[in-house]
Design a protein around this motif. Structure first.
Motif, PDB file in Angstrom:
ATOM      1  N   MET A 391       0.834  -1.206   0.000  1.00  0.00           N
ATOM      2  CA  MET A 391       0.000   0.000   0.000  1.00  0.00           C
ATOM      3  C   MET A 391       0.867   1.253   0.000  1.00  0.00           C
ATOM      4  O   MET A 391       0.551   2.249  -0.668  1.00  0.00           O
ATOM      5  CB  MET A 391      -0.927  -0.005   1.220  1.00  0.00           C
ATOM      6  N   PHE A 432      -2.759  -5.755  -7.119  1.00  0.00           N
ATOM      7  CA  PHE A 432      -2.477  -5.915  -5.691  1.00  0.00           C
ATOM      8  C   PHE A 432      -2.591  -7.380  -5.279  1.00  0.00           C
ATOM      9  O   PHE A 432      -1.715  -7.914  -4.580  1.00  0.00           O
ATOM     10  CB  PHE A 432      -3.443  -5.053  -4.883  1.00  0.00           C
ATOM     11  N   PRO A 486      -6.909  -1.295  -2.167  1.00  0.00           N
ATOM     12  CA  PRO A 486      -5.715  -0.612  -2.683  1.00  0.00           C
ATOM     13  C   PRO A 486      -6.034   0.675  -3.424  1.00  0.00           C
ATOM     14  O   PRO A 486      -5.173   1.550  -3.531  1.00  0.00           O
ATOM     15  CB  PRO A 486      -5.084  -1.656  -3.607  1.00  0.00           C
TER      16      PRO A 486
END
Length: 681
Positions: A391, A432, A486
């Motif tokens: 992140m 992600f 995300p």
């Protein structure tokens, strides 16, 4: 132009009016019908109008047979069948247009009228919106006007007179329809046809290939409306769960097959805590069996007519696609835990499905995961630390949230992480999850809706197709599945505020928006509030709401028998009122005409040849003639003649000064009628 239309013969004028009404009825279908069907129907209606204006003869039967054959062939080619909703509506629209080419007699017109009424109903196969209902109400008045006009045989009666009669008929029928709507037992929707249940509509998909959800941002249509009880939760908590995608073949995400998703043991149940959020959802048709609720809802929403079950991925599913607007209540807990809390035995085997990646895809992302693992701070880190590192990379690596990222190639994650560095929520969530799996962290993609906007007019939260969203879930020891979005690292405004990507506006809306953005927003909210009222009170008037109405009327435990008795009682009461009104109306007919009619019947029974429309003076002449021929008492005959002349005088002569009121004088004539001596047969 208007003078030319007024100069047309009546049959041509009536034909043009009927063609205009038919065009109005089928016009809403043009966007849903095949292009050839819309073109053929419009061409036939224009051709028939040209024939009417120029007084040309109608085509022969071979023309019609040829067009019918073309219609059947084109329908079969387009829909691969002549049955079903779409094929049936296509045939009905074209055949209605073709029937106008046979409009030669009143019988043909009546066939077109009633076929038009049926075609009008087919509009509700596709939409039951307020706008559609208003358009079809105008179509109904048009068809009723044409039907009334067809029964006016003399001269060229004005269409306004027929419209007035048709409007009166509609108004008289409106209370009856309202009672039937409120009390007639609600049955399952008649508009859906099973073979049409899964036809395509915009909305979330059961699979996700990078680029699909981006197209939904341009769709501002409403997916659902939510009414919260009390204060609504914060915007970042408004996640409405849809399909969970766990199987990745390198190009497309799909739900994990049932045999694999059930490998996790029963300890993966839902545990909630804190205060619940209570709300009511009005879900628009989506032709999917998905029932959207906020994460997480332990109890099944009660949806009338549907059986709701919970999937192993925490998604609520109906036993059939949602093809009509449905309304249901739910209670969600923003604080929840879901999934196994330790990776041992069968749980470890089941979690392996959420780590697998297809070979030969995204090599640079795999290398990025290996590089991260070589970092001493991350070498032995768990899922929370690894997720925080990824992140942080999204926040600081120059990544951008965009509406038009384009469809990714074979190595979609590589392109996002290293090349384009931009994407929509599905690109970000997919990249992600792939990176987290490469780091040996179980992860999956969750799709649904996030956010919404408050309508200040009616207090409902509106969730649009443009709010379609994709986020991720990772598995953590001791916590189970944990949501990680995300997109919030790349574009916090997409999650934390009311900011949304907007669809392009039309010329008029854009011009109004430039002049007064607040005006456009208020107009939009007002219109959506009206539509919401229509959905809540008309389209969503369900069986349970009927029974609730009986409770309000005093029934302790209402049932279908009570509803039937009430409906029958109202029908009997209305029938008795109609009979009483009919009897009253008879007494309100012209009393002078009734008295004259009694005199005619008396003279007819005496054998006098009384014409049906003879005036009192004519009757007096016939009485005098009969007295002379029969030699009867002239005194009695003179009294009868005087009475008839005074009856005529009451009707046509002005009242003399000081005379009794007209009603009193007529009552006197009525009493004298019973005392008169009438000629013998």
């Amino acid at each position: 132009m208007l003078n030319r239309l007024n100069a047309l013969p009546r049959d041509a004028r009536d034909t043009l009016f009927l063609l205009a009404v038919i065009a109005w009825v089928v016009m809403p279908q043009f966007g849903k019908l095949p292009l050839w069907c819309s073109g053929l129907a419009a061409g036939v209606l224009l051709w028939r109008g040209w024939l009417a204006v120029h007084g040309r003869p109608l085509p022969g039967k071979w023309w019609l047979l040829g067009l019918v054959a073309v219609t059947l062939g084109a329908t079969l080619y387009t829909h691969r069948t002549l049955l079903g909703r779409d094929a049936g509506v296509t045939l009905i629209v074209v055949l209605l247009a073709l029937k106008t080419l046979e409009l030669r007699a009143r019988r043909d017109a009546f066939v077109i009228f009633f076929l038009g009424f049926f075609t009008m109903l087919t509009n509700f196969f596709f939409s039951q919106s307020l706008l559609t209902a208003a358009a079809m109400l105008l179509g109904l008045l048009g068809l009723l006007t044409a039907l009334v006009n067809a029964h006016m045989l003399v001269g060229r009666p004005p269409l306004m007179a027929a419209l007035k009669t048709a409007s009166g008929m509609a108004l008289l029928g409106a209370p009856i329809m309202a009672v039937l709507f409120v009390l007639f037992p609600r049955m399952a929707p008649l508009w859906g046809i099973p073979s049409d249940a899964m036809t395509g509509r915009s909305g979330l998909s059961a699979s996700m290939q990078v680029g699909n959800i981006a197209s939904l941002v341009l769709d501002s249509s409403i997916a659902m409306r939510i009414k919260f009880e009390g204060r609504p939760p914060p915007q970042p908590d408004l996640y409405f769960r849809g399909p969970v995608l766990s199987s990745f073949d390198g190009l497309e995400w799909r739900p994990l097959p049932a045999r694999l998703s059930q490998r996790l043991p029963a300890t993966s149940g839902l545990v909630v805590s804190g205060a619940p959020v209570n709300y009511v959802v009005t879900l628009e048709p989506n032709n999917r069996p998905w029932i959207f609720v906020m994460d997480a809802t332990p109890a099944a929403p009660r949806v009338p007519g549907l059986v709701i079950t919970l999937s192993p991925d925490l998604q609520w599913l109906a036993n059939r696609p949602v093809t009509d607007i449905v309304r249901y209540s739910a209670s969600s807990y923003p604080n929840f835990r879901y999934g196994p809390v330790s990776a041992t035995g069968n749980t470890l085997i089941g979690l392996q499905e959420y780590v697998d990646l297809p070979p030969g895809f995204n090599p640079r992302t795999l290398q990025l995961a290996a590089d991260l693992r070589r970092d001493p701070r991350l070498a032995t880190a768990g899922a929370p630390v690894l997720a925080a590192a990824v992140m942080d990379r999204l926040r600081t690596g120059g990544y951008r949230y965009t509406l038009a990222p384009g469809v990714s190639g074979q190595h979609s994650a590589d392109e996002f992480w290293f090349d384009t560095r931009e994407g929509f929520c599905e690109h970000i969530a997919s990249a992600f999850v792939i990176l987290m799996r490469a780091l040996d962290v179980p992860a999956r993609v969750v799709t649904g809706y996030q956010g919404g906007e408050l309508n200040g007019v009616d207090g409902f939260w509106t969730v649009r197709q443009s709010d379609a969203h994709a986020w991720a879930e990772i598995w953590q020891t001791g916590r189970g599945w944990v949501r990680v979005d995300p997109t919030s690292a790349v574009a916090p405004s997409r999650i934390g505020t009311l900011q949304r990507l907007a669809a392009p506006q039309g010329v008029l809306a854009g011009a109004l928006g430039e002049l007064s953005p607040d005006l456009v927003a208020r107009l939009r909210q007002g219109w959506e509030a009206v539509n919401n009222r229509w959905n809540q009170w008309v389209l969503n008037y369900t069986q349970s709401r009927q029974l609730d109405l009986l409770k309000d009327l005093g029934f302790a435990s209402p049932s279908w028998e009570d509803l039937s008795y009430l409906l029958i009682g109202i029908v009997v009461f209305v029938s008795l009122c109609g009979a009483a009104w009919t009897l009253w109306e008879r007494t309100q007919h012209d009393p002078w005409l009734r008295l004259l009619g009694r005199a005619r019947r008396k003279l007819l029974s005496a054998g006098l040849p009384v014409p049906p429309q003879a005036a009192p003076r004519e009757l007096a002449r016939l009485v005098a003639q009969r007295i002379v021929l029969s030699g009867a008492d002239a005194t009695q005959g003179q009294a009868l003649q005087d009475w008839l002349l005074r009856l005529e005088q009451w009707r046509y002569a002005p009242a003399s000064p000081g005379s009794a009121p007209a009603r009193a004088r007529l009552a006197t004539l009525r009493r004298e009628f019973n005392q008169l001596a009438w000629p013998d047969p």
